[in-house]
Motif scaffolding. Structure first.
Motif, PDB file in Angstrom:
ATOM      1  N   THR A   1      40.826  36.785  36.618  1.00 47.51           N
ATOM      2  CA  THR A   1      41.014  38.215  36.847  1.00 47.51           C
ATOM      3  C   THR A   1      42.391  38.555  37.407  1.00 47.51           C
ATOM      4  O   THR A   1      42.716  39.717  37.574  1.00 47.51           O
ATOM      5  N   ASN A   2      43.181  37.550  37.711  1.00 47.43           N
ATOM      6  CA  ASN A   2      44.545  37.769  38.207  1.00 47.43           C
ATOM      7  C   ASN A   2      45.478  36.789  37.483  1.00 47.43           C
ATOM      8  O   ASN A   2      46.049  35.893  38.091  1.00 47.43           O
TER       9      ASN A   2
ATOM     10  N   LYS B   1      34.410  38.100  40.513  1.00 54.64           N
ATOM     11  CA  LYS B   1      33.363  38.158  41.534  1.00 54.64           C
ATOM     12  C   LYS B   1      32.018  38.523  40.921  1.00 54.64           C
ATOM     13  O   LYS B   1      30.987  38.180  41.443  1.00 54.64           O
ATOM     14  N   LYS B   2      32.048  39.268  39.828  1.00 54.03           N
ATOM     15  CA  LYS B   2      30.815  39.632  39.127  1.00 54.03           C
ATOM     16  C   LYS B   2      31.001  39.308  37.650  1.00 54.03           C
ATOM     17  O   LYS B   2      32.086  38.901  37.228  1.00 54.03           O
ATOM     18  N   LYS B   3      29.972  39.481  36.869  1.00 59.81           N
ATOM     19  CA  LYS B   3      30.040  39.140  35.445  1.00 59.81           C
ATOM     20  C   LYS B   3      31.156  39.950  34.780  1.00 59.81           C
ATOM     21  O   LYS B   3      31.182  41.173  34.865  1.00 59.81           O
TER      22      LYS B   3
ATOM     23  N   LEU C   1      43.112  45.485  55.707  1.00 58.82           N
ATOM     24  CA  LEU C   1      43.708  46.068  54.513  1.00 58.82           C
ATOM     25  C   LEU C   1      42.629  46.341  53.477  1.00 58.82           C
ATOM     26  O   LEU C   1      41.645  45.611  53.400  1.00 58.82           O
ATOM     27  N   PRO C   2      42.826  47.388  52.670  1.00 62.24           N
ATOM     28  CA  PRO C   2      41.853  47.620  51.602  1.00 62.24           C
ATOM     29  C   PRO C   2      41.900  46.475  50.595  1.00 62.24           C
ATOM     30  O   PRO C   2      42.942  45.875  50.372  1.00 62.24           O
ATOM     31  N   GLU C   3      40.761  46.179  49.998  1.00 62.46           N
ATOM     32  CA  GLU C   3      40.691  45.088  49.024  1.00 62.46           C
ATOM     33  C   GLU C   3      41.322  45.546  47.714  1.00 62.46           C
ATOM     34  O   GLU C   3      41.131  46.681  47.279  1.00 62.46           O
ATOM     35  N   LEU C   4      42.091  44.649  47.102  1.00 64.03           N
ATOM     36  CA  LEU C   4      42.693  44.964  45.808  1.00 64.03           C
ATOM     37  C   LEU C   4      41.602  45.042  44.753  1.00 64.03           C
ATOM     38  O   LEU C   4      40.692  44.207  44.743  1.00 64.03           O
ATOM     39  N   PRO C   5      41.671  46.022  43.859  1.00 68.35           N
ATOM     40  CA  PRO C   5      40.678  46.051  42.787  1.00 68.35           C
ATOM     41  C   PRO C   5      40.879  44.864  41.855  1.00 68.35           C
ATOM     42  O   PRO C   5      41.999  44.413  41.656  1.00 68.35           O
ATOM     43  N   GLU C   6      39.774  44.356  41.334  1.00 66.73           N
ATOM     44  CA  GLU C   6      39.850  43.236  40.399  1.00 66.73           C
ATOM     45  C   GLU C   6      40.442  43.716  39.092  1.00 66.73           C
ATOM     46  O   GLU C   6      40.099  44.784  38.603  1.00 66.73           O
ATOM     47  N   GLY C   7      41.353  42.944  38.552  1.00 65.85           N
ATOM     48  CA  GLY C   7      41.932  43.276  37.265  1.00 65.85           C
ATOM     49  C   GLY C   7      40.962  42.948  36.146  1.00 65.85           C
ATOM     50  O   GLY C   7      39.900  42.380  36.379  1.00 65.85           O
ATOM     51  N   PRO C   8      41.307  43.285  34.915  1.00 69.50           N
ATOM     52  CA  PRO C   8      40.426  42.935  33.802  1.00 69.50           C
ATOM     53  C   PRO C   8      40.376  41.424  33.613  1.00 69.50           C
ATOM     54  O   PRO C   8      41.368  40.734  33.802  1.00 69.50           O
ATOM     55  N   ALA C   9      39.212  40.924  33.283  1.00 68.11           N
ATOM     56  CA  ALA C   9      39.036  39.487  33.080  1.00 68.11           C
ATOM     57  C   ALA C   9      39.610  39.087  31.726  1.00 68.11           C
ATOM     58  O   ALA C   9      39.379  39.757  30.730  1.00 68.11           O
TER      59      ALA C   9
END
Length: 92
Positions: A61-62, A86-88, A42-50
């Protein structure tokens, strides 16, 4: 107060999301890596705003709805649903 957990509600834990398989177009819940119907990745869900969670004091982020309100006793409490970035993060 909730009597039965609705996994799409999002009040006490992050809501589940639907992911459409790019191979067979089947709908899958966000907690799987493979399609339930054809087994494709499955495609990875985009990260939401932190956001800074008021409940745990951590960046998430979720977030669920608990991120808006501090615990009753005032001090941050651990959250088992915390999703660190996952990133800053760029804070919103």
């Amino acid at each position: 107060m909730c009597w039965v957990c609705n996994p799409f509600c999002g009040k006490c834990k992050p809501p589940l999301k639907i992911i459409k398989c790019s191979v067979c177009n089947a709908n899958n819940l966000s907690n799987g890596e493979k399609c339930n119907k054809c087994g494709a990745n499955l495609p990875e869900l985009p990260e939401g705003p932190a956001v800074l969670c008021a409940y745990s004091g951590q960046i998430c982020t979720n977030p669920c709805d608990k991120h808006k309100k501090a615990p009753i006793r005032g001090e941050p409490r651990p959250c088992r649903w915390n999703t660190p970035p996952k990133k800053k993060p760029e804070m919103t």
